[in-house]
Enzyme design. Structure first.
Site, PDB file in Angstrom:
ATOM      1  N   ASN A  83     115.516  47.652  65.870  1.00  0.00           N
ATOM      2  CA  ASN A  83     115.345  47.358  64.475  1.00  0.00           C
ATOM      3  C   ASN A  83     115.516  48.893  63.767  1.00  0.00           C
ATOM      4  O   ASN A  83     114.710  49.518  63.951  1.00  0.00           O
ATOM      5  CB  ASN A  83     114.028  46.873  64.027  1.00  0.00           C
ATOM      6  CG  ASN A  83     113.611  46.861  62.782  1.00  0.00           C
ATOM      7  OD1 ASN A  83     114.486  47.056  61.818  1.00  0.00           O
ATOM      8  ND2 ASN A  83     112.323  46.620  62.449  1.00  0.00           N
ATOM      9  N   TRP A  84     116.641  49.030  63.151  1.00  0.00           N
ATOM     10  CA  TRP A  84     116.736  50.304  62.634  1.00  0.00           C
ATOM     11  C   TRP A  84     116.117  50.532  61.310  1.00  0.00           C
ATOM     12  O   TRP A  84     116.210  51.581  60.738  1.00  0.00           O
ATOM     13  CB  TRP A  84     118.272  50.408  62.363  1.00  0.00           C
ATOM     14  CG  TRP A  84     119.272  50.590  63.609  1.00  0.00           C
ATOM     15  CD1 TRP A  84     118.791  50.468  64.821  1.00  0.00           C
ATOM     16  CD2 TRP A  84     120.564  50.945  63.513  1.00  0.00           C
ATOM     17  NE1 TRP A  84     119.768  50.888  65.518  1.00  0.00           N
ATOM     18  CE2 TRP A  84     120.959  51.076  64.796  1.00  0.00           C
ATOM     19  CE3 TRP A  84     121.493  51.124  62.451  1.00  0.00           C
ATOM     20  CZ2 TRP A  84     122.267  51.499  65.240  1.00  0.00           C
ATOM     21  CZ3 TRP A  84     122.843  51.577  62.991  1.00  0.00           C
ATOM     22  CH2 TRP A  84     123.209  51.734  64.226  1.00  0.00           C
ATOM     23  N   HIS A 122     108.744  40.444  59.301  1.00  0.00           N
ATOM     24  CA  HIS A 122     108.309  41.610  59.671  1.00  0.00           C
ATOM     25  C   HIS A 122     107.009  42.076  58.908  1.00  0.00           C
ATOM     26  O   HIS A 122     107.097  42.014  57.730  1.00  0.00           O
ATOM     27  CB  HIS A 122     109.467  42.612  59.715  1.00  0.00           C
ATOM     28  CG  HIS A 122     108.979  44.002  60.433  1.00  0.00           C
ATOM     29  ND1 HIS A 122     108.188  44.985  59.839  1.00  0.00           N
ATOM     30  CD2 HIS A 122     109.552  44.622  61.495  1.00  0.00           C
ATOM     31  CE1 HIS A 122     108.220  45.977  60.852  1.00  0.00           C
ATOM     32  NE2 HIS A 122     108.884  45.686  61.807  1.00  0.00           N
ATOM     33  N   GLU A 151     106.286  44.933  57.821  1.00  0.00           N
ATOM     34  CA  GLU A 151     106.728  45.833  56.566  1.00  0.00           C
ATOM     35  C   GLU A 151     107.193  44.827  55.333  1.00  0.00           C
ATOM     36  O   GLU A 151     106.732  44.999  54.156  1.00  0.00           O
ATOM     37  CB  GLU A 151     107.602  46.683  57.009  1.00  0.00           C
ATOM     38  CG  GLU A 151     107.074  47.971  57.893  1.00  0.00           C
ATOM     39  CD  GLU A 151     108.065  48.462  58.773  1.00  0.00           C
ATOM     40  OE1 GLU A 151     109.392  48.074  58.667  1.00  0.00           O
ATOM     41  OE2 GLU A 151     107.649  49.311  59.778  1.00  0.00           O
ATOM     42  N   GLU A 165     103.847  41.756  67.242  1.00  0.00           N
ATOM     43  CA  GLU A 165     103.801  43.045  66.975  1.00  0.00           C
ATOM     44  C   GLU A 165     102.513  43.784  66.159  1.00  0.00           C
ATOM     45  O   GLU A 165     102.591  43.341  64.849  1.00  0.00           O
ATOM     46  CB  GLU A 165     105.030  43.531  65.721  1.00  0.00           C
ATOM     47  CG  GLU A 165     106.350  43.420  66.310  1.00  0.00           C
ATOM     48  CD  GLU A 165     107.502  44.215  65.533  1.00  0.00           C
ATOM     49  OE1 GLU A 165     108.104  44.884  66.285  1.00  0.00           O
ATOM     50  OE2 GLU A 165     107.618  44.103  64.500  1.00  0.00           O
ATOM     51  N   GLY A 210     105.125  52.068  64.705  1.00  0.00           N
ATOM     52  CA  GLY A 210     105.422  53.306  64.170  1.00  0.00           C
ATOM     53  C   GLY A 210     104.179  54.466  64.281  1.00  0.00           C
ATOM     54  O   GLY A 210     104.473  55.409  63.696  1.00  0.00           O
ATOM     55  N   SER A 268     105.604  50.703  68.795  1.00  0.00           N
ATOM     56  CA  SER A 268     105.655  51.992  69.676  1.00  0.00           C
ATOM     57  C   SER A 268     106.044  51.909  70.981  1.00  0.00           C
ATOM     58  O   SER A 268     105.503  52.512  72.004  1.00  0.00           O
ATOM     59  CB  SER A 268     104.288  52.738  69.547  1.00  0.00           C
ATOM     60  OG  SER A 268     103.750  53.027  68.251  1.00  0.00           O
ATOM     61  N   GLY A 297     111.591  49.957  67.104  1.00  0.00           N
ATOM     62  CA  GLY A 297     111.780  50.554  65.855  1.00  0.00           C
ATOM     63  C   GLY A 297     112.334  52.028  66.386  1.00  0.00           C
ATOM     64  O   GLY A 297     113.377  52.127  66.593  1.00  0.00           O
ATOM     65  N   GLY A 298     111.565  52.926  66.075  1.00  0.00           N
ATOM     66  CA  GLY A 298     111.773  54.488  66.264  1.00  0.00           C
ATOM     67  C   GLY A 298     112.695  54.532  67.539  1.00  0.00           C
ATOM     68  O   GLY A 298     113.449  55.655  67.328  1.00  0.00           O
TER      69      GLY A 298
HETATM   70  C1  PEP Z   1     109.185  47.722  64.373  1.00  0.00           C
HETATM   71  O1  PEP Z   1     108.852  48.076  63.230  1.00  0.00           O
HETATM   72  O2  PEP Z   1     109.569  46.509  64.682  1.00  0.00           O
HETATM   73  C2  PEP Z   1     108.600  48.608  65.288  1.00  0.00           C
HETATM   74  C3  PEP Z   1     108.550  48.151  66.553  1.00  0.00           C
HETATM   75  O3  PEP Z   1     108.718  49.868  65.383  1.00  0.00           O
HETATM   76  P1  PEP Z   1     108.124  50.981  66.291  1.00  0.00           P
HETATM   77  O4  PEP Z   1     108.933  50.730  67.420  1.00  0.00           O
HETATM   78  O5  PEP Z   1     108.928  52.332  65.615  1.00  0.00           O
HETATM   79  O6  PEP Z   1     106.804  51.042  66.383  1.00  0.00           O
END
Ligand code: PEP
Length: 258
Positions: free
Chosen positions: A9-10, A96, A98, A168, A174, A214, A235-236
């Site tokens: 997930n960019w 998601h 966010e 999640e 993040g 994370s 994500g990151g």
């Molecule tokens: C995400 O936002 O889907 C995610 C898993 O982010 P991160 O890996 O950066 O925690």
């Protein structure tokens, strides 16, 4: 154990040139492997054509990060599932945290988005997860249960076979603080038991439940070795080819050991 699915997930990151470089770097690396993991890359909307063109010739699939709950029409700024289908997008993240937090998305809207995607044979990757406060108050199971029931339980068995769930925990996204493998496993087993009660053992067993929050090259292997963790939503760590490839390698290691 389900086949591992690893989803990038960019979010709203990368210039067009950076996106081209990252996709090429990942594609070139994985195309030299005998890959058993299902790899999905979800770039921002403007790069979906780039993603799906590369996906045609590589071992990954292209996914979107959101879609409209509506059919085509007068919805300025929205992107429909039909448009995603036209771009040969095979997966789409929905719900998601966010989007729930910054765009006030509700379970009802997420359920409609899932319907739109399934109508177009695009696999929804449906996110759920609790806030830290909800976990601290011991409400995390109730919250996730209502997210699952309200977004998914209107689907019939045939539809449910084409769904991926991503757990999640919001406090892990993040932050650099992942759920421990035991915490994630506990919630994944709970989610699978909900699906089993409603849809039966076979659908529950086959439904991939991904962990997100994370996940990185250091913790991926231990997370993916848990019985009910079928892969990751990343994500990151998906923004650097080296990190994302290490996470795919962790999934491949688990598949080979089973
Ligand atoms: C995400 O936002 O889907 C995610 C898993 O982010 P991160 O890996 O950066 O925690």
């Amino acid at each position: 154990m389900n086949p591992k699915v690893i989803v990038a997930n960019w979010k709203m990151n990368k210039s067009f040139e950076e996106a081209e470089d990252l996709i090429s770097e990942i594609a070139e690396a994985i195309d030299q492997w005998t890959l058993q993991t299902q790899v999905v890359i979800c770039p921002p909307f403007p790069y979906l054509e780039l993603g799906s063109d590369h996906a045609d010739e590589s071992q990954f699939s292209c996914g979107a990060q959101n879609c409209s709950e509506f059919d085509n029409g007068a919805y300025t700024g929205e992107v429909s599932a039909e448009m995603l289908e036209g771009l040969e997008v095979d997966f789409c993240i929905v719900g998601h945290s966010e989007r729930r937090a910054y765009f006030n998305e509700t379970n009802v809207q997420i359920a409609k988005k899932i319907d739109q995607l399934l109508k177009r044979t695009i696999i929804p990757i449906v996110c759920c997860g609790e806030k830290l406060e909800e976990r601290n108050n011991n409400n995390h199971f109730d919250i996730v249960k209502s997210q699952i029931e309200e977004t998914l339980f209107h689907l019939d068995n045939d539809m449910m076979e084409n769904v991926i769930i991503a757990y999640e925990p919001i406090w892990a996204i993040g932050t650099g603080v992942n759920a421990t493998p035991a915490q994630a496993q506990e919630m994944h087993a709970f989610i699978r038991s909900l699906i089993e009660k409603k849809y039966g053992t076979q659908i529950a067993y086959n439904l991939p439940i991904l962990y997100g929050g994370s996940c990185n090259p250091m913790n991926a292997l231990e997370l993916f070795t848990q019985n009910d963790i079928d892969g990751g939503l990343i994500g990151g760590a998906s923004l650097k080819a080296e990190n994302f490839l290490s996470i795919i390698e962790a999934a491949e290691t688990v598949i080979k050991e089973n």
